[in-house]
Design an enzyme around this catalytic site. Sequence first.
Site, mmCIF file in Angstrom:
data_model
loop_
_atom_site.group_PDB
_atom_site.id
_atom_site.type_symbol
_atom_site.label_atom_id
_atom_site.label_comp_id
_atom_site.label_asym_id
_atom_site.label_seq_id
_atom_site.Cartn_x
_atom_site.Cartn_y
_atom_site.Cartn_z
ATOM 1 N N LYS A 93 0.892 -1.373 -0.139
ATOM 2 C CA LYS A 93 0.070 0.035 -0.221
ATOM 3 C C LYS A 93 1.026 1.516 0.012
ATOM 4 O O LYS A 93 0.485 2.230 -0.732
ATOM 5 C CB LYS A 93 -0.951 -0.066 1.216
ATOM 6 C CG LYS A 93 -2.259 0.758 1.000
ATOM 7 C CD LYS A 93 -3.150 0.387 2.129
ATOM 8 C CE LYS A 93 -2.420 0.507 3.337
ATOM 9 N NZ LYS A 93 -2.427 -0.591 4.555
ATOM 10 N N THR A 95 4.069 1.472 -0.962
ATOM 11 C CA THR A 95 4.732 1.427 -2.263
ATOM 12 C C THR A 95 3.787 1.989 -3.323
ATOM 13 O O THR A 95 4.132 2.613 -4.211
ATOM 14 C CB THR A 95 5.219 -0.232 -2.380
ATOM 15 O OG1 THR A 95 5.852 -0.582 -1.210
ATOM 16 C CG2 THR A 95 6.020 -0.064 -3.574
ATOM 17 N N ARG A 116 2.027 7.939 6.785
ATOM 18 C CA ARG A 116 2.210 7.916 8.286
ATOM 19 C C ARG A 116 3.899 7.734 8.444
ATOM 20 O O ARG A 116 4.681 7.060 7.675
ATOM 21 C CB ARG A 116 1.507 6.552 8.762
ATOM 22 C CG ARG A 116 0.124 6.914 8.725
ATOM 23 C CD ARG A 116 -0.806 5.695 9.211
ATOM 24 N NE ARG A 116 -0.833 4.660 8.149
ATOM 25 C CZ ARG A 116 -0.879 3.405 8.034
ATOM 26 N NH1 ARG A 116 -1.062 2.838 9.075
ATOM 27 N NH2 ARG A 116 -0.656 2.594 7.221
ATOM 28 N N LYS A 127 10.083 -5.946 11.314
ATOM 29 C CA LYS A 127 9.312 -5.523 10.376
ATOM 30 C C LYS A 127 10.380 -4.849 9.374
ATOM 31 O O LYS A 127 10.283 -4.688 8.223
ATOM 32 C CB LYS A 127 8.139 -4.650 10.804
ATOM 33 C CG LYS A 127 7.248 -4.232 9.338
ATOM 34 C CD LYS A 127 5.887 -3.575 9.978
ATOM 35 C CE LYS A 127 5.259 -2.620 8.833
ATOM 36 N NZ LYS A 127 5.819 -1.382 8.763
ATOM 37 N N ALA A 295 -3.538 1.367 13.242
ATOM 38 C CA ALA A 295 -4.813 1.072 12.482
ATOM 39 C C ALA A 295 -5.595 0.345 13.304
ATOM 40 O O ALA A 295 -6.847 0.134 12.821
ATOM 41 C CB ALA A 295 -4.272 0.741 11.206
ATOM 42 N N PHE A 323 -4.210 -0.917 7.042
ATOM 43 C CA PHE A 323 -4.562 -2.139 7.092
ATOM 44 C C PHE A 323 -5.436 -2.276 5.756
ATOM 45 O O PHE A 323 -5.249 -1.378 4.836
ATOM 46 C CB PHE A 323 -5.204 -2.558 8.301
ATOM 47 C CG PHE A 323 -4.737 -2.820 9.473
ATOM 48 C CD1 PHE A 323 -3.171 -3.306 9.241
ATOM 49 C CD2 PHE A 323 -4.957 -2.439 10.565
ATOM 50 C CE1 PHE A 323 -2.526 -3.153 10.567
ATOM 51 C CE2 PHE A 323 -4.307 -2.796 11.763
ATOM 52 C CZ PHE A 323 -2.859 -3.136 11.657
ATOM 53 N N PHE A 403 3.793 -8.631 -9.443
ATOM 54 C CA PHE A 403 5.129 -9.353 -9.136
ATOM 55 C C PHE A 403 5.618 -9.973 -10.390
ATOM 56 O O PHE A 403 4.640 -10.422 -11.123
ATOM 57 C CB PHE A 403 4.690 -10.317 -7.897
ATOM 58 C CG PHE A 403 4.629 -9.682 -6.524
ATOM 59 C CD1 PHE A 403 3.809 -8.737 -6.205
ATOM 60 C CD2 PHE A 403 5.800 -10.218 -5.697
ATOM 61 C CE1 PHE A 403 3.843 -8.195 -4.810
ATOM 62 C CE2 PHE A 403 5.654 -9.515 -4.416
ATOM 63 C CZ PHE A 403 4.562 -8.495 -4.018
ATOM 64 N N TRP A 431 7.394 -0.726 -8.048
ATOM 65 C CA TRP A 431 8.439 -1.328 -7.101
ATOM 66 C C TRP A 431 9.869 -1.679 -7.980
ATOM 67 O O TRP A 431 10.806 -1.413 -7.689
ATOM 68 C CB TRP A 431 7.984 -2.703 -6.843
ATOM 69 C CG TRP A 431 8.886 -3.186 -5.793
ATOM 70 C CD1 TRP A 431 8.989 -3.080 -4.357
ATOM 71 C CD2 TRP A 431 9.628 -4.500 -5.953
ATOM 72 N NE1 TRP A 431 9.861 -3.876 -3.567
ATOM 73 C CE2 TRP A 431 10.571 -4.623 -4.938
ATOM 74 C CE3 TRP A 431 10.131 -5.092 -7.127
ATOM 75 C CZ2 TRP A 431 11.505 -5.695 -4.857
ATOM 76 C CZ3 TRP A 431 11.118 -5.926 -7.315
ATOM 77 C CH2 TRP A 431 11.946 -6.295 -5.852
#
Lengths: 578, 578
Positions: A93, A95, A116, A127, A295, A323, A403, A431
């Site tokens: 999201k 990205t 954020r 993470k 979130a 989310f 992808f 990406w």
Amino acid sequence: MPLQYNESAPAAPAEAELPPPGTPDIEIARSVQPQSILLLAQQRFGLPADSLIPFGHYKAKLNMKHFGLPDPATYGKLVLVTAVTPTPAGEGKTTTSVGLNDGLNRLGVKSSVCLREPSLGPCFGMKGGAAGGGRAQVIPMEDINLHFNGDFHAITAAHNLLASIIDNHIHWGSESGLDPRYISWRRVMDLNDRALRNMIVGLGGAAHGLPRETGFDITVASEIMAILCMADGLADLRQRLARIIIGRRRDLSPVTVGDLGAEGAMAILLRDALQPNLVQSLEHNPVFIHGGPFANIAHGCNSVMATRYALSLNDVVVTEAGFGADLGAEKFIDIKCRQSGLRPDAAVLVCTVRALKMQAGTAKSKLATPDVQAVYAGSDNLQRHIRNLRQFGLTPVVSINRFPTDSDDEIAAIQAICGDWGVRAIPAQHWAEGGAGATDLAQAVMDQMDAGEPDVQFLYPDELPLTEKIETIATRLYDAARVDFSPDAKRQLEEYEQLGFGHLPVCIAKTQYSFSANPKLRGAPSGHVLPVREVRLCAGAGFVVAVCGDIMTMPGLPRHPAALDMGLNAEGDVYGLV
Amino acid sequence: MPLQYNESAPAAPAEAELPPPGTPDIEIARSVQPQSILLLAQQRFGLPADSLIPFGHYKAKLNMKHFGLPDPATYGKLVLVTAVTPTPAGEGKTTTSVGLNDGLNRLGVKSSVCLREPSLGPCFGMKGGAAGGGRAQVIPMEDINLHFNGDFHAITAAHNLLASIIDNHIHWGSESGLDPRYISWRRVMDLNDRALRNMIVGLGGAAHGLPRETGFDITVASEIMAILCMADGLADLRQRLARIIIGRRRDLSPVTVGDLGAEGAMAILLRDALQPNLVQSLEHNPVFIHGGPFANIAHGCNSVMATRYALSLNDVVVTEAGFGADLGAEKFIDIKCRQSGLRPDAAVLVCTVRALKMQAGTAKSKLATPDVQAVYAGSDNLQRHIRNLRQFGLTPVVSINRFPTDSDDEIAAIQAICGDWGVRAIPAQHWAEGGAGATDLAQAVMDQMDAGEPDVQFLYPDELPLTEKIETIATRLYDAARVDFSPDAKRQLEEYEQLGFGHLPVCIAKTQYSFSANPKLRGAPSGHVLPVREVRLCAGAGFVVAVCGDIMTMPGLPRHPAALDMGLNAEGDVYGLV
């Protein structure tokens, strides 16, 4: 005393030869020389240097004293980026938000993105960093992930100053009548630290305060984080701080920060943090990163201040909400938009072939194998989110974050499914390719906005009782059969109504992995029961939290924390931050 | 990409018409428009903009990547400002340091001053801000007192990241063998919060860690604060962090940060904080403010990095050390100078008529009444400090920080007493007059340095056993009859010797209000016994702390904390910070 950027500074660097896809994010990030942020603000927005507060040469805060509050008449259009239900496969999201903004700028649209701020906790846990990925990143990446302009530290300090004032108030006799057994204000730390979840403080004798049970949450779970993100200027910030309920008297009447008189000192600590941060993407497009409320137990969007200022400086502003759309988009509209008067002009719903296959039950190890049937099977999740966004009056553009292993047939399947809903689905390759991989998506978003302004609707009116607000979200968005309120929750909701907080919106804290409260229930479950275990009143942030199932407000570290593989190399550069 | 200051920016503002003496410090501070810090660095030091990291327009950090470590061959002269034993009357060590530097600059000397950073705790408790006072202040005053460039927050985060890694290590089975009963690493917060002194964490069941006793100290008491101030670059920082002892195994062998592998992530958090901060005085002279270790359980001086960089950029550098000369100057020489290779070229001993009268027992309410006899009676304290500085090879210049109520006879008395010691005593009025009030003092300091280089001596050699080091300080500086070691302290000191730490200097933690461990014993007591209650090994900072009497490492708030009278006015400016 006018402070200006240096007119002789070089223009934005020419497009760099970036490392190949698959290179660690931090190496890609470091391969690009950022533009001077004061110069970027001047070139893009015509802002003089004294309208910014630089933090180093590549980050800055907008100086509120220079601007005053932005005028809504000057606002550009607002694009909300949301997503299907998250899976361990990763949807991208942030990205997509960064890539879409770079794509819009490539189309010649004057655009910024609002994101954020990342928390230090997950960064040292599992993470890693959170500033986009691949060629759709925000720089300087290390600085954004570490201490970023001091905002979270300021929130931590303001939160804990209040806690110390509360315990001190009790120590000296509790003039307000605050009952130490009913103090609900905990402390916070911007780290993952399970040992601090539950503790007894005040031990050691009378000189060291009153022993009582309490604990620490992670800073992103602080009500002050939510307040900073909802506040509309310093005066509103101060009023919201004063409204925070920190506990009860023996007669259960609430005691507020205003009753203790702590809001002034807290506002002092938060003054600089309230000002939005400006940075840039790898393609030197402006990015606002400001605030980062959870979130689940909060509303999960960047600050109102950042969105406002970005809208006043741009023709288009891209923003993301945490989310999936069931949590993020709902709270964005029903909480942030309701309180601030902001409205989205378009929505982008991020999905991936891999995520839909996981929703259908495909194992993570088999995601690379083309399987059109699984995409169809998992698309019920995507379709539920499309239907939900329609309920808010928004027809999304679906962004397929592509992808390398995705087959053309799988992409075509998603497009066909969306077509049945009258929704465009656009493959995007930001990406791997940066903004150039997202121009189709950007064009589709512009087309969508050109086609007409959406009639954005809240899911429920202010006047609806709190229990019915929760039931409305549960039945209309989650397709739950009903809500099961615990006796405590029911009693507290009634009390909130009596105290005059019945008009507030609700903030559902539930797992992000399912439309239900059971993280294992994938796809688009219906007929389930939403259990509301407890409720919390965030009188300062302006919402009532309904906690459904177990929600962790202080994460723990894994057996081998990411921190143990990090360090500085001989040049003083960070390694191990992924 | 060269980043430069704006050549068209205006020169330093002309000398402002300042508010009259007695105006609150914050109003005086705010009446002066600061110079652009990048421009100041260029004009004073010839530094290009990319050698600095701006934090706003009026604060900056020196960019270590640009500089590398300074070459001692380029150093100017170093002037240590220390003081008589503190009293509630206030001596004005920081104010004198700032005023002396302004005075030196008025004489045409290329000079800077190095100070410690203030802590948020006292700021919201009782003490108010700490950036000088009157017309001898550092600006921007609010920014220096609040969050100042994030240094203390970074130290807090690094300290608590380690704590979370330790508890996590225990939670997952303590692979290192660390015994949870012997964890000595606590947590820190940059606030006064007595309820956090003693606590039990890890409650709530197996998923939430192991219950154990611990607590929080104030951030300035963190060993990481001391390490940041002793470190000589990033590599040394990392090595010092790795050497920290966080607890023991069952066989009592020490477990270090290096054993856990946490030093890399901690260094990442501290990378920016290690770089010295540059600000300016009201008279636009350069001021370095960096690091702020407690002057009792740590060494109480600004960072080695700041002193080094300042020395390489100036002909004279003024620096201060915490509390009176018995603690501050001793630790400056025996710890900071010993470890860093720095040596003072001169010392200034700050005293006031009022302080000497208080040492003689005069009540605070009678300090304004001239009383030459009381000055003579209290001068034994001043004379003890002069004698002590002589033991280090330093003949101080005594600075008499003049108050309006001081009589000429009282000033003359101090000068006569000092004359008997061959020491010059110079009245200084920088508080009321700024640098103009300190030119006589500045000239006297320059004369002292022109007269010859002092032969600075440590009080004890590295090889002396730890117990004898403590005894040397106690008998030679404090005039104690002997040292009384508790059985625990004696045993631990022997253990430190066995572990190979016998070569470290010692850091005495005792009351600052007396040469003895009894804060009520004023003047120049002798024949007293120094009780060493406990000792602590700071293997990273590089000293052994000897705790004499009660030392508070987490202060509490008073009944009415200063925080409750603070806030932001309609323009967003801070009020109530004094």
